[in-house]
Design an enzyme around this catalytic site. Sequence first.
Site, PDB file in Angstrom:
ATOM      1  N   GLU A 257       0.726  -1.169  -0.032  1.00 22.82           N
ATOM      2  CA  GLU A 257      -0.004   0.021   0.158  1.00 22.82           C
ATOM      3  C   GLU A 257       0.758   0.926   0.092  1.00 22.82           C
ATOM      4  O   GLU A 257       1.467   1.495   0.792  1.00 22.82           O
ATOM      5  CB  GLU A 257      -0.885   0.000   1.330  1.00 22.82           C
ATOM      6  CG  GLU A 257      -1.638  -1.318   1.495  1.00 22.82           C
ATOM      7  CD  GLU A 257      -3.098  -0.940   0.402  1.00 22.82           C
ATOM      8  OE1 GLU A 257      -2.880   0.358  -0.778  1.00 22.82           O
ATOM      9  OE2 GLU A 257      -3.805  -1.596   0.222  1.00 22.82           O
ATOM     10  N   CYS A 291      -2.226   9.367   2.578  1.00 24.18           N
ATOM     11  CA  CYS A 291      -1.897   8.333   1.281  1.00 24.18           C
ATOM     12  C   CYS A 291      -3.474   8.803   0.628  1.00 24.18           C
ATOM     13  O   CYS A 291      -3.365   8.928  -0.539  1.00 24.18           O
ATOM     14  CB  CYS A 291      -1.890   7.534   1.618  1.00 24.18           C
ATOM     15  SG  CYS A 291      -2.899   5.739   2.079  1.00 24.18           S
TER      16      CYS A 291
HETATM   17  P1  NAD Z   1       7.825   5.453   4.646  1.00 26.22           P
HETATM   18  O1  NAD Z   1       8.214   4.502   3.200  1.00 26.22           O
HETATM   19  O2  NAD Z   1       9.408   6.167   5.182  1.00 26.22           O
HETATM   20  O3  NAD Z   1       8.018   4.030   5.994  1.00 26.22           O
HETATM   21  C1  NAD Z   1       7.230   3.383   5.963  1.00 26.22           C
HETATM   22  C2  NAD Z   1       7.681   2.372   7.030  1.00 26.22           C
HETATM   23  O4  NAD Z   1       8.886   1.514   6.258  1.00 26.22           O
HETATM   24  C3  NAD Z   1       8.184   2.528   8.652  1.00 26.22           C
HETATM   25  O5  NAD Z   1       8.299   0.930   9.538  1.00 26.22           O
HETATM   26  C4  NAD Z   1       9.407   2.929   7.997  1.00 26.22           C
HETATM   27  O6  NAD Z   1      10.158   2.593   9.581  1.00 26.22           O
HETATM   28  C5  NAD Z   1       9.774   1.745   7.513  1.00 26.22           C
HETATM   29  N1  NAD Z   1      11.319   1.961   6.163  1.00 26.22           N
HETATM   30  C6  NAD Z   1      11.161   3.237   6.176  1.00 26.22           C
HETATM   31  N2  NAD Z   1      12.846   2.930   5.546  1.00 26.22           N
HETATM   32  C7  NAD Z   1      13.217   1.099   4.972  1.00 26.22           C
HETATM   33  C8  NAD Z   1      14.364   0.967   4.332  1.00 26.22           C
HETATM   34  N3  NAD Z   1      14.822   1.209   3.902  1.00 26.22           N
HETATM   35  N4  NAD Z   1      13.843  -0.961   5.053  1.00 26.22           N
HETATM   36  C9  NAD Z   1      12.750  -1.669   5.393  1.00 26.22           C
HETATM   37  N5  NAD Z   1      11.533  -0.390   5.515  1.00 26.22           N
HETATM   38  C10 NAD Z   1      11.793   0.921   5.610  1.00 26.22           C
HETATM   39  O7  NAD Z   1       6.954   6.291   4.880  1.00 26.22           O
HETATM   40  P2  NAD Z   1       6.158   6.577   6.314  1.00 26.22           P
HETATM   41  O8  NAD Z   1       7.085   7.940   5.606  1.00 26.22           O
HETATM   42  O9  NAD Z   1       6.228   6.218   6.795  1.00 26.22           O
HETATM   43  O10 NAD Z   1       5.016   6.566   5.553  1.00 26.22           O
HETATM   44  C11 NAD Z   1       4.130   8.233   4.789  1.00 26.22           C
HETATM   45  C12 NAD Z   1       4.013   7.429   3.162  1.00 26.22           C
HETATM   46  O11 NAD Z   1       2.979   6.097   3.236  1.00 26.22           O
HETATM   47  C13 NAD Z   1       3.725   8.169   1.778  1.00 26.22           C
HETATM   48  O12 NAD Z   1       4.227   7.707   1.393  1.00 26.22           O
HETATM   49  C14 NAD Z   1       1.999   7.864   1.880  1.00 26.22           C
HETATM   50  O13 NAD Z   1       1.487   7.575   0.844  1.00 26.22           O
HETATM   51  C15 NAD Z   1       1.666   6.031   2.231  1.00 26.22           C
HETATM   52  N6  NAD Z   1       0.729   6.298   3.239  1.00 26.22           N
HETATM   53  C16 NAD Z   1       0.213   4.401   1.914  1.00 26.22           C
HETATM   54  C17 NAD Z   1      -1.085   4.542   2.577  1.00 26.22           C
HETATM   55  C18 NAD Z   1      -1.951   3.701   1.262  1.00 26.22           C
HETATM   56  O14 NAD Z   1      -2.377   2.620   2.410  1.00 26.22           O
HETATM   57  N7  NAD Z   1      -1.543   3.355   0.227  1.00 26.22           N
HETATM   58  C19 NAD Z   1      -1.626   4.855   3.931  1.00 26.22           C
HETATM   59  C20 NAD Z   1      -0.814   5.685   4.539  1.00 26.22           C
HETATM   60  C21 NAD Z   1       0.657   5.685   4.121  1.00 26.22           C
END
Ligand code: NAD
Length: 485
Positions: A257, A291
Amino acid sequence: MLDQTDTLKDRLQDTALLPGAGDFAAQGRLAVRDPATGSVIAQVAISDQTGARAAVDAAQAAFADWSAMLPQKRAAILHRWHALILEAREDLARIMVAEQGKPISEARGEIDYAASFVQFYAEEASRPNIEGVTSHLSDAEMELWREPVGVAALVTPWNFPSAMITRKAAAALGAGCTVVIHPSAETPLSALALAVLAQRAGFPDGVVNTVIGDAATIVGEWTADARVRALSFTGSTEVGRLLYRQSADTVKRLVLELGGHAPFIVFQGADLDRAVAEAIKAKFATSGQDCLGANRFYIHRPVYEAFCARFTAAVEKLTLAPGMQDADLGPLIHDRQVAKQQAHVDDAVTRGARLLTGGRVDDAQGPLFYLPTVLADVSDDAAIMREETFGPVAALTPFDSEDEVIARANDSEYGLVAYVHSMDPRRIYRLTRALQYGMVAVNRTKVTGAPIPFGGMKQSGIGREGARQGLEAFTEIKYVCRDWA
Ligand code: NAD
């Protein structure tokens, strides 16, 4: 009930050390900050690669019994978890405000939303998991069995720190999987609180395992581990792509997602007051850090100036304050989010956009409070029209024809949700067919809920969460053919 600060800090420092709630080979501490004040509200035990592996060991060991348990018994535990979440609603909401910053009403709403997934999957868990098939062979009986895939890794973001966990975990647990959970470093307390409630609900040891620590280390360990059979990730498209690649070697089942970049389209003839009210919700809920947040507002030229004026007037009435004051918007999560808003505003203005309101930090509130902002006449090559802004900045632009707006709305790598306002049913039908989005919302904004499949097309992700599909994502189909002849 928890007050912020000391009680919260004390309670969660203890919970962080409970089994199954973040104690895997603790290797130091993570400071959790209140984004409204910048002050440290708790220190949480963090784990490293060894801890991440220990969590999978625990989940793998628990899988045989959990998956073999009668579905009704699993459902009963989920029902207890649901009841405990609702009982702790106010505590959980305050914990969320303290670490995430959102207004308390929104936090309470998120707890209800989070609980709704647990209830929904408690009910889905006991539905039949065997389907008959029309036979193409004589004398043979055929069935499809749905079996839990195994250990599932769940990785969640900070913007919905409770609901993103339950949307995944309740589905996986209901399906019969055991889970390892990695929440965002910004919001570990909501995850730990849910883990503690899961433990109280009676999930056997090893079924629910929450691990806090460096994301690349913890999640990297899980993607490399062949025992982890499914990965469900919510977060940015950039990290989603990385985890997709990392999961290839062990061919994991994936639910991704990812980002959204929603178009919000208003046609002449729509109820303009309603469109404005829905646009405010679509843009500024969770301070725009959603999102599903509308980023690009395409307004039919005959009503463009009227929409710009009414929308701007409504935005100027929005209030901004720390979450416990329950204003319309709270602080952004961290300074990178603030920098992104400013970069998108400055870039759009440089390319000819008009700044109608906002466009800066509200210094009186603090460095993470970004004013709700409206830009008009934004050109299609501006960064805000191409990238997810994920904050309280709205970009408005006029359009002249239906074909033009469809082409512009679809001209994106994202495809999560599109909003359309019109009272013409034939136009709505054509738009709904043509828009390349996983969800199309007509004349309203809040359209998601536990019974509907949530997810996006294109680079907004793979698979769906919520609904029956959300549970099936954690299962494998086993085709069984029996011949008694
Ligand atoms: P992010 O991708 O930075 O982080 C999400 C998760 O991934 C966190 O738990 C983080 O610790 C982990 N992560 C970060 N870097 C990583 C790596 N190198 N390896 C493994 N895991 C890693 O996103 P964010 O800033 O926490 O959230 C915002 C993003 O989430 C936005 O792009 C938003 O659109 C998206 N989002 C999508 C939905 C959906 O249902 N489509 C819902 C909520 C948020």
